[in-house]
Write a protein that holds these residues in place. Structure first.
Motif, PDB file in Angstrom:
ATOM      1  N   GLU A 164       0.840  -1.209   0.000  1.00 47.31           N
ATOM      2  CA  GLU A 164       0.000   0.000   0.000  1.00 47.31           C
ATOM      3  C   GLU A 164       0.871   1.254   0.000  1.00 47.31           C
ATOM      4  O   GLU A 164       1.902   1.302   0.683  1.00 47.31           O
ATOM      5  CB  GLU A 164      -0.878  -0.022   1.265  1.00 47.31           C
ATOM      6  CG  GLU A 164      -1.934   1.044   1.271  1.00 47.31           C
ATOM      7  CD  GLU A 164      -2.675   1.100   2.609  1.00 47.31           C
ATOM      8  OE1 GLU A 164      -2.542   0.155   3.419  1.00 47.31           O
ATOM      9  OE2 GLU A 164      -3.373   2.100   2.835  1.00 47.31           O
ATOM     10  N   PHE A 165       0.464   2.280  -0.748  1.00 43.44           N
ATOM     11  CA  PHE A 165       1.328   3.464  -0.889  1.00 43.44           C
ATOM     12  C   PHE A 165       0.523   4.753  -1.034  1.00 43.44           C
ATOM     13  O   PHE A 165      -0.679   4.720  -1.325  1.00 43.44           O
ATOM     14  CB  PHE A 165       2.226   3.304  -2.122  1.00 43.44           C
ATOM     15  CG  PHE A 165       1.506   3.586  -3.424  1.00 43.44           C
ATOM     16  CD1 PHE A 165       0.594   2.694  -3.946  1.00 43.44           C
ATOM     17  CD2 PHE A 165       1.730   4.787  -4.101  1.00 43.44           C
ATOM     18  CE1 PHE A 165      -0.093   2.965  -5.119  1.00 43.44           C
ATOM     19  CE2 PHE A 165       1.053   5.078  -5.285  1.00 43.44           C
ATOM     20  CZ  PHE A 165       0.138   4.163  -5.793  1.00 43.44           C
ATOM     21  N   HIS A 202       0.176   6.218   9.116  1.00 43.36           N
ATOM     22  CA  HIS A 202      -0.439   4.871   9.155  1.00 43.36           C
ATOM     23  C   HIS A 202       0.330   3.914   8.233  1.00 43.36           C
ATOM     24  O   HIS A 202       0.169   2.694   8.321  1.00 43.36           O
ATOM     25  CB  HIS A 202      -1.920   4.937   8.742  1.00 43.36           C
ATOM     26  CG  HIS A 202      -2.135   5.412   7.338  1.00 43.36           C
ATOM     27  ND1 HIS A 202      -1.986   6.725   6.961  1.00 43.36           N
ATOM     28  CD2 HIS A 202      -2.472   4.737   6.207  1.00 43.36           C
ATOM     29  CE1 HIS A 202      -2.234   6.845   5.665  1.00 43.36           C
ATOM     30  NE2 HIS A 202      -2.532   5.651   5.188  1.00 43.36           N
ATOM     31  N   LEU A 203       1.184   4.469   7.334  1.00 41.00           N
ATOM     32  CA  LEU A 203       1.966   3.593   6.434  1.00 41.00           C
ATOM     33  C   LEU A 203       3.348   3.244   7.025  1.00 41.00           C
ATOM     34  O   LEU A 203       4.145   2.575   6.375  1.00 41.00           O
ATOM     35  CB  LEU A 203       2.138   4.257   5.066  1.00 41.00           C
ATOM     36  CG  LEU A 203       0.846   4.444   4.255  1.00 41.00           C
ATOM     37  CD1 LEU A 203       1.112   5.242   2.981  1.00 41.00           C
ATOM     38  CD2 LEU A 203       0.236   3.088   3.883  1.00 41.00           C
ATOM     39  N   LEU A 204       3.621   3.695   8.244  1.00 40.59           N
ATOM     40  CA  LEU A 204       4.920   3.391   8.866  1.00 40.59           C
ATOM     41  C   LEU A 204       4.818   2.129   9.723  1.00 40.59           C
ATOM     42  O   LEU A 204       3.744   1.890  10.281  1.00 40.59           O
ATOM     43  CB  LEU A 204       5.392   4.562   9.734  1.00 40.59           C
ATOM     44  CG  LEU A 204       5.533   5.908   9.018  1.00 40.59           C
ATOM     45  CD1 LEU A 204       6.125   6.955   9.963  1.00 40.59           C
ATOM     46  CD2 LEU A 204       6.383   5.798   7.754  1.00 40.59           C
ATOM     47  N   VAL A 225      14.427   3.823   4.180  1.00 38.18           N
ATOM     48  CA  VAL A 225      13.497   3.193   5.133  1.00 38.18           C
ATOM     49  C   VAL A 225      13.139   4.219   6.213  1.00 38.18           C
ATOM     50  O   VAL A 225      14.021   4.879   6.772  1.00 38.18           O
ATOM     51  CB  VAL A 225      14.132   1.930   5.772  1.00 38.18           C
ATOM     52  CG1 VAL A 225      13.216   1.351   6.854  1.00 38.18           C
ATOM     53  CG2 VAL A 225      14.413   0.875   4.705  1.00 38.18           C
ATOM     54  N   ILE A 226      11.839   4.366   6.474  1.00 38.19           N
ATOM     55  CA  ILE A 226      11.366   5.270   7.537  1.00 38.19           C
ATOM     56  C   ILE A 226      10.680   4.372   8.566  1.00 38.19           C
ATOM     57  O   ILE A 226       9.535   3.960   8.380  1.00 38.19           O
ATOM     58  CB  ILE A 226      10.349   6.313   6.986  1.00 38.19           C
ATOM     59  CG1 ILE A 226      10.850   6.996   5.711  1.00 38.19           C
ATOM     60  CG2 ILE A 226       9.933   7.317   8.076  1.00 38.19           C
ATOM     61  CD1 ILE A 226      11.790   8.151   5.890  1.00 38.19           C
ATOM     62  N   LYS A 227      11.429   4.047   9.629  1.00 38.70           N
ATOM     63  CA  LYS A 227      10.896   3.073  10.593  1.00 38.70           C
ATOM     64  C   LYS A 227       9.758   3.663  11.423  1.00 38.70           C
ATOM     65  O   LYS A 227       8.769   2.989  11.698  1.00 38.70           O
ATOM     66  CB  LYS A 227      12.024   2.621  11.531  1.00 38.70           C
ATOM     67  CG  LYS A 227      12.948   1.621  10.883  1.00 38.70           C
ATOM     68  CD  LYS A 227      13.802   0.923  11.940  1.00 38.70           C
ATOM     69  CE  LYS A 227      14.794   0.001  11.287  1.00 38.70           C
ATOM     70  NZ  LYS A 227      16.152   0.150  11.772  1.00 38.70           N
ATOM     71  N   SER A 228       9.958   4.905  11.856  1.00 36.86           N
ATOM     72  CA  SER A 228       8.957   5.528  12.735  1.00 36.86           C
ATOM     73  C   SER A 228       8.934   7.028  12.474  1.00 36.86           C
ATOM     74  O   SER A 228       9.714   7.539  11.670  1.00 36.86           O
ATOM     75  CB  SER A 228       9.327   5.269  14.192  1.00 36.86           C
ATOM     76  OG  SER A 228      10.509   5.994  14.477  1.00 36.86           O
ATOM     77  N   LYS A 229       8.065   7.721  13.221  1.00 34.75           N
ATOM     78  CA  LYS A 229       7.951   9.186  13.070  1.00 34.75           C
ATOM     79  C   LYS A 229       9.311   9.867  13.239  1.00 34.75           C
ATOM     80  O   LYS A 229       9.581  10.889  12.607  1.00 34.75           O
ATOM     81  CB  LYS A 229       6.981   9.738  14.124  1.00 34.75           C
ATOM     82  CG  LYS A 229       5.534   9.445  13.799  1.00 34.75           C
ATOM     83  CD  LYS A 229       4.647  10.025  14.884  1.00 34.75           C
ATOM     84  CE  LYS A 229       3.217   9.562  14.657  1.00 34.75           C
ATOM     85  NZ  LYS A 229       2.348   9.790  15.785  1.00 34.75           N
ATOM     86  N   ASP A 230      10.162   9.292  14.093  1.00 37.17           N
ATOM     87  CA  ASP A 230      11.480   9.904  14.354  1.00 37.17           C
ATOM     88  C   ASP A 230      12.373   9.941  13.118  1.00 37.17           C
ATOM     89  O   ASP A 230      13.318  10.712  13.044  1.00 37.17           O
ATOM     90  CB  ASP A 230      12.228   9.116  15.450  1.00 37.17           C
ATOM     91  CG  ASP A 230      11.460   9.108  16.762  1.00 37.17           C
ATOM     92  OD1 ASP A 230      10.614  10.005  16.931  1.00 37.17           O
ATOM     93  OD2 ASP A 230      11.694   8.194  17.581  1.00 37.17           O
ATOM     94  N   PHE A 260       6.331  -0.933   4.730  1.00 37.91           N
ATOM     95  CA  PHE A 260       7.447  -1.871   4.770  1.00 37.91           C
ATOM     96  C   PHE A 260       6.878  -3.290   4.723  1.00 37.91           C
ATOM     97  O   PHE A 260       5.939  -3.603   5.432  1.00 37.91           O
ATOM     98  CB  PHE A 260       8.248  -1.663   6.065  1.00 37.91           C
ATOM     99  CG  PHE A 260       9.528  -2.438   6.101  1.00 37.91           C
ATOM    100  CD1 PHE A 260      10.693  -1.894   5.594  1.00 37.91           C
ATOM    101  CD2 PHE A 260       9.563  -3.722   6.638  1.00 37.91           C
ATOM    102  CE1 PHE A 260      11.885  -2.613   5.614  1.00 37.91           C
ATOM    103  CE2 PHE A 260      10.750  -4.451   6.652  1.00 37.91           C
ATOM    104  CZ  PHE A 260      11.912  -3.887   6.145  1.00 37.91           C
ATOM    105  N   VAL A 261       7.440  -4.118   3.851  1.00 34.96           N
ATOM    106  CA  VAL A 261       6.972  -5.509   3.756  1.00 34.96           C
ATOM    107  C   VAL A 261       7.914  -6.386   4.572  1.00 34.96           C
ATOM    108  O   VAL A 261       9.124  -6.393   4.325  1.00 34.96           O
ATOM    109  CB  VAL A 261       6.952  -5.989   2.276  1.00 34.96           C
ATOM    110  CG1 VAL A 261       6.491  -7.430   2.185  1.00 34.96           C
ATOM    111  CG2 VAL A 261       6.081  -5.081   1.425  1.00 34.96           C
ATOM    112  N   ASP A 262       7.343  -7.080   5.555  1.00 34.70           N
ATOM    113  CA  ASP A 262       8.158  -7.951   6.395  1.00 34.70           C
ATOM    114  C   ASP A 262       8.328  -9.272   5.635  1.00 34.70           C
ATOM    115  O   ASP A 262       7.632 -10.232   5.886  1.00 34.70           O
ATOM    116  CB  ASP A 262       7.430  -8.156   7.731  1.00 34.70           C
ATOM    117  CG  ASP A 262       8.321  -8.842   8.728  1.00 34.70           C
ATOM    118  OD1 ASP A 262       9.552  -8.863   8.509  1.00 34.70           O
ATOM    119  OD2 ASP A 262       7.783  -9.373   9.721  1.00 34.70           O
TER     120      ASP A 262
END
Ligand code: ADP
Length: 378
Positions: free
Chosen positions: A122-123, A137-139, A157-162, A177-179
């Motif tokens: 999803e993007f 919501h996409l993180l 890669v953007i892991k989180s808001k930080d 991110f696809v696990d």
């Protein structure tokens, strides 16, 4: 179908993919003209004619194309308007310009997957880093430049808001991110008559820092069911694109065994290099067969194979020296391909090695020691 060996084939881009295409074209006695902005591009010394020019420039691509009968590409970042005009004046252009338009911009490419029921992460599109704040919501997610990114450049890669500030302040997209459990690729060819052939699934292992392929393993040991689905997905993608040529479809296999298309490339691809020695028909010959509307070749594996990308060693920039190559050439079933690039720099793709044998797991461990033996330094 009638084979005409007098076809003048123009290839936009003169890198290693073009170079290996020329090696196959010689067997068909085809004349190849190549164009690249680098005056020392890998095709320079082996094309029938090499034009040092800007493949993104309308006038230069037009002038080049008008001297050819059939035009193809080894890179998607070319002047598409010129290719459209060349098609209008009666030149054959494969892959067709509309395919390049869809794939060149990752935003349009992703929308194409959604519109055609091809599973993808999803993007949402973004025009600046600040847009990501309303898409949390996409993180965890991956921020990707829409154009001009390749070999992992242009992917963050953007892991989180930080991490949001690490994003791109240019037109881009953010996707979930696809696990994934594995990264695979299926190469599919389609000729003008609509015949298709897929290569057996291969598995890719990425270099942890460089974000580009380090090892390729063929064939995959995924279940037959997943491999069959991957092959069908590749055929569905090339058919939906209505494309003539060769398409590499990169996919993730999730931990639940689902397939998610990451991206595709409308040309010969790094994930098909093993096919020169590892499969009945190489991807370069298959590409020529597809664009010349010839019968497609059989794609079955001849044996197990591992492809190792030879990347420039970190910390060295300058005239390339190949350490350990003579020692490695003692190994049975080892084939070397050097791309003729004079200068090395960290992680530059300088060549590749293919190991062919019967036992894939033995080849895998051999490949890791070959990787330690061959070093490209300056
Ligand atoms: P490029 O066009 O530069 O090859 P990709 O979109 O293929 O860029 O991304 C490079 C690599 O980043 C992929 O091969 C994969 O390892 C990782 N990657 C890309 N998108 C995702 C995603 N949505 N989830 C997890 N990993 C990803």
């Amino acid at each position: 179908m009638s084979f005409d060996p007098n076809v003048k084939l123009g290839v936009l881009g003169g890198g290693q993919l073009g170079r290996m295409m020329i090696q196959s074209a010689i067997d068909f006695n085809l004349e190849i003209k190549s164009m690249d902005p680098d005056p020392n591009a890998p095709c320079k010394s082996i094309a029938h004619e090499f034009i040092n020019g800007d493949i993104k420039d309308y006038d230069q691509v037009m002038a080049f194309g008008l001297t050819c009968d059939l035009i193809t590409v080894e890179i998607e970042n070319v002047n598409i308007e010129a290719l459209e005009e060349l098609q209008r004046v009666g030149k054959k252009v494969y892959p067709q310009p509309h395919v390049l338009k869809t794939i060149k911009d990752k935003g349009i490419q992703k929308k194409f997957y959604v519109d055609n029921g091809i599973p993808t992460s999803e993007f949402e599109l973004t025009s600046s880093v600040s847009d990501i704040h309303s898409l949390t919501h996409l993180l965890p997610g991956v921020h990707k430049l829409r154009t001009d990114g390749y070999d992992g450049r242009g992917v963050q890669v953007i892991k989180s808001k930080d991490d949001i500030s690490k994003g791109f302040d240019r037109p881009a997209l953010i996707e979930r991110f696809v696990d994934y459990e594995r990264e695979i690729s299926v190469i599919v060819a389609r000729n003008k008559s609509g015949n298709m052939a897929t290569y057996p699934v291969v598995e890719l292992e990425y270099h942890p820092e460089a974000n580009l392929v380090e090892f390729l393993f063929s064939p995959s040991d995924l279940s037959e069911d997943i491999q069959e689905k991957a092959s069908e997905l590749a055929k569905k993608t090339i058919s939906a694109l209505d494309m003539v040529g060769l398409l590499a479809v990169e996919m993730f296999v999730t931990k639940k065994g689902n397939l998610v298309v990451n991206e595709c490339a409308p040309r010969t691809h790094n994930s098909g290099h093993h096919s020169i020695e590892g499969n009945i028909t190489s991807q370069f010959e298959q590409h020529l067969r597809a664009i010349l509307d010839l019968p497609l070749g059989k794609t079955d594996v001849i044996g197990a194979s591992v492809m190792i990308n030879l990347l420039g060693e970190e910390g060295y920039t300058g005239v390339a020296q190949y350490e350990g190559l003579d020692e490695a050439l003692n190994i049975d079933g080892l084939h070397v391909h050097l791309y003729g690039k004079k200068l090395t720099k960290p992680f530059r793709k300088m060549g590749h090695i293919t190991l062919v044998g019967n036992d894939l797991s033995a080849l895998k461990s051999l490949a890791r020691s070959v990787k330690e033996t061959i070093k490209i330094k300056a």
